[in-house]
Design an enzyme around this catalytic site. Structure first.
Site, PDB file in Angstrom:
ATOM      1  N   TYR A 145     -51.556 -62.087  -0.262  1.00 26.30           N
ATOM      2  CA  TYR A 145     -50.375 -62.320   0.570  1.00 26.30           C
ATOM      3  C   TYR A 145     -49.375 -63.142  -0.232  1.00 26.30           C
ATOM      4  CZ  TYR A 145     -52.923 -66.642   2.078  1.00 26.30           C
ATOM      5  OH  TYR A 145     -53.621 -67.822   2.135  1.00 26.30           O
ATOM      6  N   CYS A 146     -48.104 -62.879   0.008  1.00 29.07           N
ATOM      7  CA  CYS A 146     -46.990 -63.495  -0.733  1.00 29.07           C
ATOM      8  C   CYS A 146     -47.197 -63.413  -2.251  1.00 29.07           C
ATOM      9  CB  CYS A 146     -46.798 -64.950  -0.298  1.00 29.07           C
ATOM     10  SG  CYS A 146     -45.193 -65.644  -0.785  1.00 29.07           S
ATOM     11  N   PRO A 147     -47.368 -62.200  -2.793  1.00 33.44           N
ATOM     12  CA  PRO A 147     -47.592 -62.076  -4.237  1.00 33.44           C
ATOM     13  C   PRO A 147     -46.353 -62.466  -5.035  1.00 33.44           C
ATOM     14  CG  PRO A 147     -47.235 -59.913  -3.256  1.00 33.44           C
ATOM     15  CD  PRO A 147     -47.302 -60.896  -2.119  1.00 33.44           C
TER      16      PRO A 147
END
EC number: 2.3.1.204
Length: 278
Positions: A145-147
Site C-alpha cells: 500500500y502507498c508504493p
C-alpha cells in the site's frame, strides 16, 4: 560535504514527543507548523515522533475513489478504524499502536532535491539499525500500500514508507515504521478497503494491487521482540551518534497560533471529503 555531516554533525535538533494524546489531524497540522518555523529560521531543525490509534490516513488520490464511502464504511463499521485525508503523499497508510511515525523538519528550498530530502531520512533509519545483520533497501515495492520510490524493505518485504511536504521554506520528511504486529494483516485490510472503494471499476489513476505477503513488520523481519519505544530510543541515539545536538525547546505561543490555522485547514479538507460522499 556528505549528507550525514550536512544535516546532523553539530546541527541542533529540537525533539518533540507526540507519541500519545493527539488526533491524527493534529499531527499533520503540527508538522506544517514546525516546517514553517524552520523555514523562517525561528526554530532549530525538528524531529517529532507520533503514534495514533486505529486510523487509515488516506492520500489525495484516495479521496477520488469512485466508491469511497463504501471503503470507509468497511474500515469504520467492520474493522473499527477511522479514516482521514492527509496533506502529503498520494495514497493510504495504516496507523496503529505498533506503527511509529517520525517527522524530520529542516530548512530547504529548490536547491534541496526531493531525493536528497528522502535520503536524509534513509541515512537516519540505516544508522538506527546498523547493529542488525540486515540490508535495508530503498526501492518501490509495487504491490504494497502507498508504493513509492523510497519504500524501505528487508528481503523484499516493505516495513516503511516515506513522504515529504514543503511549506514556506521548510521541508517535512515523514516516515511510518511498521514496528510491531503484522505488516501483512495491515496490507490485507488496505487490499479489502480498495476492493470496497473500487468495486472493479477502471479509473484513470491506477490504484495499488496489494499483495499482503510483500509487507512485514520489523518485529517479523528482525525475528525478535522490538517495540515502538525501543525504536524511539534508537532514533535519539542515532541522531546523537551522527553528531546531532538534541534539545526539547517547547512549542512557542506563535507556533500555537500557527498550529490553529493549519489544524483548521485539515478540518476543512476532511469536511470536503465527507461532503463529497453525501
Amino acid at each position: 560535504m556528505d549528507l550525514a555531516s550536512k544535516y546532523f554533525n553539530g546541527v541542533n535538533w529540537r525533539y518533540i514527543d507526540h507519541s500519545s494524546g493527539l488526533e491524527p489531524m493534529q499531527s499533520f497540522a503540527f508538522d506544517d507548523t514546525f516546517c514553517e518555523s524552520v523555514g523562517k529560521d525561528i526554530s532549530d531543525n525538528v524531529v517529532r515522533t507520533w503514534i495514533h490509534q486505529h486510523t487509515v490516513i488516506l492520500g489525495i488520490h484516495d479521496s477520488r475513489l469512485p466508491f469511497l464511502k463504501d471503503g470507509i464504511d468497511y474500515l469504520t463499521n467492520e474493522i473499527g478504524y477511522n479514516a482521514i485525508v492527509r496533506n502529503s503523499g498520494g495514497l493510504g497508510v495504516v496507523l496503529d499502536q505498533g506503527v511509529l511515525n517520525i517527522s524530520l523538519m529542516f530548512k530547504g528550498q529548490t536547491e534541496t532535491t526531493i531525493d536528497e530530502a528522502f535520503t536524509v531520512m534513509y541515512l537516519l533509519i540505516s544508522k538506527m539499525f546498523e547493529n542488525e545483520n540486515v540490508d535495508i533497501d530503498t526501492m518501490e515495492i509495487e504491490h504494497s500500500y502507498c508504493p513509492g520510490k523510497f519504500d524501505l524493505s528487508i528481503d523484499g518485504k516493505k516495513f516503511a514508507g516515506i513522504s515529504q511536504r514543503r511549506v514556506r521554506g521548510g521541508i517535512a520528511v515523514q516516515i511510518y515504521l511498521c514496528v510491531e504486529g503484522s505488516g501483512s494483516e495491515r496490507a490485507l485490510m488496505m487490499q479489502t478497503f480498495y476492493e470496497h472503494a473500487l468495486k472493479g471499476e477502471v479509473t484513470k489513476f491506477k490504484y495499488p494491487e496489494i499483495e499482503p505477503s510483500c509487507m512485514a513488520s520489523l518485529e517479523t523481519l528482525l525475528n525478535k521482540t522490538i517495540t515502538v519505544q525501543d525504536v524511539m530510543f534508537l532514533l535519539l541515539y542515532a541522531i546523537k551518534d551522527l553528531g546531532g545536538v538534541l534539545n526539547m525547546t517547547p512549542i512557542t505561543q506563535e507556533e500555537w497560533q500557527r498550529y490553529d490555522t493549519y489544524f483548521d485547514k485539515m478540518i476543512e479538507r476532511n469536511k470536503k471529503m465527507i461532503d463529497q460522499m453525501q
